[in-house]
Write a protein that holds these residues in place. Structure first.
Motif, short mmCIF file in Angstrom:
data_model
loop_
_atom_site.label_atom_id
_atom_site.label_comp_id
_atom_site.label_asym_id
_atom_site.label_seq_id
_atom_site.Cartn_x
_atom_site.Cartn_y
_atom_site.Cartn_z
N LEU A 22 0.82 -1.21 0.00
CA LEU A 22 0.00 0.00 0.00
C LEU A 22 0.85 1.26 0.00
O LEU A 22 0.47 2.27 -0.61
CB LEU A 22 -0.95 0.00 1.19
CG LEU A 22 -2.13 -0.96 1.06
CD1 LEU A 22 -2.85 -1.13 2.38
CD2 LEU A 22 -3.09 -0.48 -0.02
N ALA A 23 2.00 1.23 0.67
CA ALA A 23 2.90 2.38 0.66
C ALA A 23 3.35 2.68 -0.76
O ALA A 23 3.38 3.83 -1.19
CB ALA A 23 4.10 2.14 1.58
N TRP A 24 3.69 1.63 -1.50
CA TRP A 24 4.09 1.82 -2.90
C TRP A 24 2.95 2.38 -3.72
O TRP A 24 3.14 3.25 -4.57
CB TRP A 24 4.60 0.53 -3.52
CG TRP A 24 6.08 0.38 -3.37
CD1 TRP A 24 6.72 -0.62 -2.70
CD2 TRP A 24 7.10 1.25 -3.88
NE1 TRP A 24 8.08 -0.42 -2.77
CE2 TRP A 24 8.34 0.72 -3.50
CE3 TRP A 24 7.08 2.42 -4.62
CZ2 TRP A 24 9.55 1.32 -3.82
CZ3 TRP A 24 8.28 3.04 -4.94
CH2 TRP A 24 9.50 2.49 -4.55
N LYS A 25 1.73 1.91 -3.48
CA LYS A 25 0.57 2.43 -4.21
C LYS A 25 0.37 3.91 -3.91
O LYS A 25 0.08 4.69 -4.82
CB LYS A 25 -0.69 1.64 -3.87
CG LYS A 25 -0.79 0.31 -4.56
CD LYS A 25 -2.14 -0.31 -4.32
CE LYS A 25 -2.27 -1.58 -5.14
NZ LYS A 25 -3.61 -2.16 -5.04
N VAL A 26 0.50 4.29 -2.64
CA VAL A 26 0.35 5.69 -2.25
C VAL A 26 1.40 6.54 -2.95
O VAL A 26 1.10 7.58 -3.53
CB VAL A 26 0.46 5.86 -0.71
CG1 VAL A 26 0.62 7.31 -0.32
CG2 VAL A 26 -0.75 5.25 -0.02
N VAL A 27 2.65 6.10 -2.91
CA VAL A 27 3.75 6.86 -3.49
C VAL A 27 3.58 6.98 -5.01
O VAL A 27 3.75 8.06 -5.59
CB VAL A 27 5.11 6.24 -3.12
CG1 VAL A 27 6.23 6.85 -3.92
CG2 VAL A 27 5.37 6.41 -1.63
#
Length: 103
Positions: A22-27
């Motif tokens: 999810l962090a990668w998706k946010v970024v």
């Protein structure tokens, strides 16, 4: 595709591998808007997201060795410049090699 605000909310409560994903998706979603100035005001106005939310995801990825946040000469972190770089070069050579030659 969930909105950026929804992704940030899910990232905040996620744990383990889901949190990293999810962090990668946010970024990556935040990087789509990195050319718009002033960037943090744009996110606040259009998505009701604080700068801290995006920075937290980026710091989480940096702590896990997934991302390197650029730094200025005086040592300040350059979050928006890093997002612009991610937008222009989504896969760095070292990340590509790591994903291609996993054992």
């Amino acid at each position: 595709m969930p909105t950026l605000r929804a992704l940030v909310r899910h990232f905040k409560i996620a744990k383990g591998k889901d949190r990293k994903r999810l962090a990668w998706k946010v970024v990556k979603e935040a990087a789509r808007y990195s050319r718009i100035e002033p960037y943090w005001d744009f996110l606040k106005k259009n998505f009701d997201i604080k700068a801290k939310d995006i920075k937290d995801a980026m710091l989480f990825l940096e702590e896990n060795g997934e991302l390197e946040i650029m730094q200025s000469v005086d040592g300040k972190r350059l979050y928006v410049s890093t997002l612009k770089d991610i937008r222009e070069n989504p896969i760095k050579l070292d990340r590509w090699l790591k994903s291609t030659y996993r054992k």
